[in-house]
Design a protein around this motif. Structure first.
Motif, PDB file in Angstrom:
ATOM      1  N   ALA A 176       1.331  14.992   0.664  1.00  0.00           N
ATOM      2  CA  ALA A 176       1.181  14.694   2.062  1.00  0.00           C
ATOM      3  C   ALA A 176       1.338  13.330   2.365  1.00  0.00           C
ATOM      4  O   ALA A 176       1.789  12.878   3.283  1.00  0.00           O
ATOM      5  CB  ALA A 176      -0.544  15.007   2.412  1.00  0.00           C
ATOM      6  N   LEU A 177       0.978  12.332   1.329  1.00  0.00           N
ATOM      7  CA  LEU A 177       0.973  11.029   1.708  1.00  0.00           C
ATOM      8  C   LEU A 177       2.827  10.833   1.768  1.00  0.00           C
ATOM      9  O   LEU A 177       3.352  10.160   2.483  1.00  0.00           O
ATOM     10  CB  LEU A 177       0.437  10.028   0.413  1.00  0.00           C
ATOM     11  CG  LEU A 177      -1.017  10.269   0.429  1.00  0.00           C
ATOM     12  CD1 LEU A 177      -1.319   9.305  -0.798  1.00  0.00           C
ATOM     13  CD2 LEU A 177      -1.400   9.585   1.512  1.00  0.00           C
ATOM     14  N   GLU A 178       3.467  11.578   0.922  1.00  0.00           N
ATOM     15  CA  GLU A 178       4.902  11.170   0.953  1.00  0.00           C
ATOM     16  C   GLU A 178       5.389  11.838   2.122  1.00  0.00           C
ATOM     17  O   GLU A 178       6.431  11.235   2.920  1.00  0.00           O
ATOM     18  CB  GLU A 178       5.619  12.050  -0.253  1.00  0.00           C
ATOM     19  CG  GLU A 178       7.306  11.540  -0.290  1.00  0.00           C
ATOM     20  CD  GLU A 178       7.801  11.757  -2.018  1.00  0.00           C
ATOM     21  OE1 GLU A 178       8.792  12.245  -1.834  1.00  0.00           O
ATOM     22  OE2 GLU A 178       6.915  11.902  -2.809  1.00  0.00           O
ATOM     23  N   ALA A 179       5.039  13.019   2.522  1.00  0.00           N
ATOM     24  CA  ALA A 179       5.391  13.658   3.839  1.00  0.00           C
ATOM     25  C   ALA A 179       5.339  12.596   5.133  1.00  0.00           C
ATOM     26  O   ALA A 179       5.929  12.956   5.885  1.00  0.00           O
ATOM     27  CB  ALA A 179       4.960  14.945   4.175  1.00  0.00           C
ATOM     28  N   MET A 180       4.285  11.881   4.943  1.00  0.00           N
ATOM     29  CA  MET A 180       4.141  10.834   6.258  1.00  0.00           C
ATOM     30  C   MET A 180       4.680   9.687   6.062  1.00  0.00           C
ATOM     31  O   MET A 180       4.330   8.599   6.968  1.00  0.00           O
ATOM     32  CB  MET A 180       2.450  10.486   6.136  1.00  0.00           C
ATOM     33  CG  MET A 180       1.801  12.171   6.706  1.00  0.00           C
ATOM     34  SD  MET A 180      -0.080  11.582   7.099  1.00  0.00           S
ATOM     35  CE  MET A 180      -0.595  11.397   5.439  1.00  0.00           C
ATOM     36  N   ASP A 181       5.608   9.536   5.062  1.00  0.00           N
ATOM     37  CA  ASP A 181       6.203   8.182   4.784  1.00  0.00           C
ATOM     38  C   ASP A 181       6.751   7.368   5.978  1.00  0.00           C
ATOM     39  O   ASP A 181       6.564   6.325   6.344  1.00  0.00           O
ATOM     40  CB  ASP A 181       7.296   8.271   3.802  1.00  0.00           C
ATOM     41  CG  ASP A 181       6.849   8.126   2.556  1.00  0.00           C
ATOM     42  OD1 ASP A 181       5.744   7.531   2.196  1.00  0.00           O
ATOM     43  OD2 ASP A 181       7.660   8.136   1.456  1.00  0.00           O
ATOM     44  N   HIS A 182       7.343   8.443   6.829  1.00  0.00           N
ATOM     45  CA  HIS A 182       7.979   7.842   8.042  1.00  0.00           C
ATOM     46  C   HIS A 182       7.386   8.175   9.359  1.00  0.00           C
ATOM     47  O   HIS A 182       8.068   8.172  10.478  1.00  0.00           O
ATOM     48  CB  HIS A 182       9.478   8.594   8.082  1.00  0.00           C
ATOM     49  CG  HIS A 182      10.265   7.877   7.014  1.00  0.00           C
ATOM     50  ND1 HIS A 182      10.746   6.651   6.585  1.00  0.00           N
ATOM     51  CD2 HIS A 182      10.779   8.740   5.917  1.00  0.00           C
ATOM     52  CE1 HIS A 182      11.354   6.736   5.520  1.00  0.00           C
ATOM     53  NE2 HIS A 182      11.306   7.660   4.924  1.00  0.00           N
ATOM     54  N   SER A 183       6.130   8.668   9.407  1.00  0.00           N
ATOM     55  CA  SER A 183       5.397   9.086  10.455  1.00  0.00           C
ATOM     56  C   SER A 183       4.730   7.910  11.164  1.00  0.00           C
ATOM     57  O   SER A 183       4.357   6.951  10.397  1.00  0.00           O
ATOM     58  CB  SER A 183       4.259  10.038   9.967  1.00  0.00           C
ATOM     59  OG  SER A 183       4.885  11.135   9.432  1.00  0.00           O
ATOM     60  N   SER A 210      12.221  22.474  -4.604  1.00  0.00           N
ATOM     61  CA  SER A 210      11.676  21.411  -4.096  1.00  0.00           C
ATOM     62  C   SER A 210      12.514  20.732  -2.736  1.00  0.00           C
ATOM     63  O   SER A 210      13.610  21.153  -2.589  1.00  0.00           O
ATOM     64  CB  SER A 210      11.986  20.183  -5.146  1.00  0.00           C
ATOM     65  OG  SER A 210      11.409  18.744  -4.259  1.00  0.00           O
ATOM     66  N   THR A 211      11.644  20.355  -1.738  1.00  0.00           N
ATOM     67  CA  THR A 211      12.440  19.987  -0.596  1.00  0.00           C
ATOM     68  C   THR A 211      12.717  18.557  -0.511  1.00  0.00           C
ATOM     69  O   THR A 211      13.175  17.885   0.158  1.00  0.00           O
ATOM     70  CB  THR A 211      11.364  20.194   0.583  1.00  0.00           C
ATOM     71  OG1 THR A 211      10.417  19.482   0.396  1.00  0.00           O
ATOM     72  CG2 THR A 211      11.186  21.727   0.959  1.00  0.00           C
ATOM     73  N   ARG A 212      12.364  17.842  -1.936  1.00  0.00           N
ATOM     74  CA  ARG A 212      12.623  16.476  -1.992  1.00  0.00           C
ATOM     75  C   ARG A 212      13.707  16.377  -3.107  1.00  0.00           C
ATOM     76  O   ARG A 212      13.904  16.993  -4.082  1.00  0.00           O
ATOM     77  CB  ARG A 212      11.460  15.701  -2.592  1.00  0.00           C
ATOM     78  CG  ARG A 212      10.307  15.777  -1.653  1.00  0.00           C
ATOM     79  CD  ARG A 212       8.910  15.188  -1.982  1.00  0.00           C
ATOM     80  NE  ARG A 212       8.666  15.073  -3.245  1.00  0.00           N
ATOM     81  CZ  ARG A 212       7.252  15.334  -4.130  1.00  0.00           C
ATOM     82  NH1 ARG A 212       6.352  15.438  -3.059  1.00  0.00           N
ATOM     83  NH2 ARG A 212       7.274  15.369  -5.312  1.00  0.00           N
ATOM     84  N   LYS A 213      14.427  15.112  -2.813  1.00  0.00           N
ATOM     85  CA  LYS A 213      15.479  14.841  -4.029  1.00  0.00           C
ATOM     86  C   LYS A 213      15.183  14.617  -5.130  1.00  0.00           C
ATOM     87  O   LYS A 213      15.586  14.856  -6.248  1.00  0.00           O
ATOM     88  CB  LYS A 213      16.338  13.756  -3.304  1.00  0.00           C
ATOM     89  CG  LYS A 213      17.172  13.936  -1.986  1.00  0.00           C
ATOM     90  CD  LYS A 213      17.934  12.637  -1.630  1.00  0.00           C
ATOM     91  CE  LYS A 213      18.926  12.819  -0.560  1.00  0.00           C
ATOM     92  NZ  LYS A 213      18.404  13.554   0.769  1.00  0.00           N
ATOM     93  N   ARG A 214      14.049  13.932  -5.353  1.00  0.00           N
ATOM     94  CA  ARG A 214      13.557  13.610  -6.832  1.00  0.00           C
ATOM     95  C   ARG A 214      12.291  14.601  -7.142  1.00  0.00           C
ATOM     96  O   ARG A 214      11.502  14.096  -8.160  1.00  0.00           O
ATOM     97  CB  ARG A 214      13.121  12.138  -6.816  1.00  0.00           C
ATOM     98  CG  ARG A 214      11.959  11.618  -5.754  1.00  0.00           C
ATOM     99  CD  ARG A 214      11.671  10.142  -6.032  1.00  0.00           C
ATOM    100  NE  ARG A 214      10.903   9.740  -5.031  1.00  0.00           N
ATOM    101  CZ  ARG A 214       9.462   9.823  -4.837  1.00  0.00           C
ATOM    102  NH1 ARG A 214       8.973  10.177  -5.991  1.00  0.00           N
ATOM    103  NH2 ARG A 214       8.759   9.312  -4.075  1.00  0.00           N
ATOM    104  N   GLY A 215      11.996  15.577  -6.481  1.00  0.00           N
ATOM    105  CA  GLY A 215      11.223  16.367  -6.890  1.00  0.00           C
ATOM    106  C   GLY A 215      11.681  17.315  -7.968  1.00  0.00           C
ATOM    107  O   GLY A 215      12.592  17.614  -8.021  1.00  0.00           O
ATOM    108  N   THR A 216      10.357  17.758  -8.845  1.00  0.00           N
ATOM    109  CA  THR A 216      10.956  18.692  -9.748  1.00  0.00           C
ATOM    110  C   THR A 216      10.663  20.218  -9.488  1.00  0.00           C
ATOM    111  O   THR A 216      11.193  21.217 -10.059  1.00  0.00           O
ATOM    112  CB  THR A 216       9.999  18.493 -11.013  1.00  0.00           C
ATOM    113  OG1 THR A 216       8.554  18.842 -11.022  1.00  0.00           O
ATOM    114  CG2 THR A 216       9.979  17.106 -11.677  1.00  0.00           C
ATOM    115  N   GLY A 217       9.732  20.376  -8.531  1.00  0.00           N
ATOM    116  CA  GLY A 217       9.578  21.916  -7.989  1.00  0.00           C
ATOM    117  C   GLY A 217       8.597  22.420  -8.898  1.00  0.00           C
ATOM    118  O   GLY A 217       8.352  23.624  -8.856  1.00  0.00           O
ATOM    119  N   LEU A 218       7.792  21.617  -9.914  1.00  0.00           N
ATOM    120  CA  LEU A 218       6.730  22.056 -10.390  1.00  0.00           C
ATOM    121  C   LEU A 218       5.388  22.173  -9.870  1.00  0.00           C
ATOM    122  O   LEU A 218       4.532  22.608  -9.866  1.00  0.00           O
ATOM    123  CB  LEU A 218       6.794  21.596 -11.680  1.00  0.00           C
ATOM    124  CG  LEU A 218       7.950  22.143 -12.450  1.00  0.00           C
ATOM    125  CD1 LEU A 218       8.092  21.461 -13.799  1.00  0.00           C
ATOM    126  CD2 LEU A 218       8.123  23.543 -12.591  1.00  0.00           C
TER     127      LEU A 218
END
Length: 154
Positions: A61-68, A111-119
């Motif tokens: 959630a914190l990462e998703a709000m980076d640009h909010s 993963s929807t993030r470039k650096r996410g592992t998807g785990l």
């Protein structure tokens, strides 16, 4: 491979509070809204594994709000005696989850993030399943995502 959960009588709200307190000093600029039900029954849970789920959801959630512009993290709990279920919701005001990604979110290595592992969400989903519960994602209005966990209260 995750260790088997060690189920002990637990207070879910206490697990939520302890997890949130571990973020002290790291939530500047983010409005925190807690709506924790006062009528939650004690439940057989693995507190450490549920804390791991919460940390994953809060970190996401914190990462998703980076640009909010408006950053709000909401955590709620409620008890349905009729359904014998406790619901835990982690909601953010981030960019939300694309409809096409919702069914894949809990799959390993997605993963929807470039650096996410998807785990992270795959592990969270497994922990919730080990607790005989269910996790899913919903759109949050006017923006963001809500991760909903339902756990049996008995």
């Amino acid at each position: 491979r995750l260790p088997s959960p060690t189920m002990v009588p637990s207070n879910l709200n206490a697990i939520i509070e302890r997890t949130l307190s571990s973020y002290d000093g790291r939530l500047d600029g983010i409005k925190i809204v807690k709506e924790l039900a006062t009528d939650l029954p004690r439940m057989k849970l693995d507190p450490e594994q549920l804390r791991r789920v919460l940390v994953n959801l809060i970190d996401n959630a914190l990462e998703a709000m980076d640009h909010s512009k408006f950053k709000q993290l909401s955590i709620s709990s409620q008890f349905s005696s009729a359904r014998e279920m406790v619901q835990l919701v982690v909601r953010d005001t981030g960019q939300g989850i694309h409809v096409g990604d919702r069914d894949k979110l809990f799959l390993p290595y997605f993963s929807t993030r470039k650096r996410g592992t998807g785990l992270g969400l795959a592990i969270a989903s497994q922990i919730v399943a080990d607790h005989k519960g269910y996790i899913h994602v919903e759109e949050s209005f006017p923006r963001g995502a809500s991760f909903v966990i339902e756990l049996p209260s008995a």
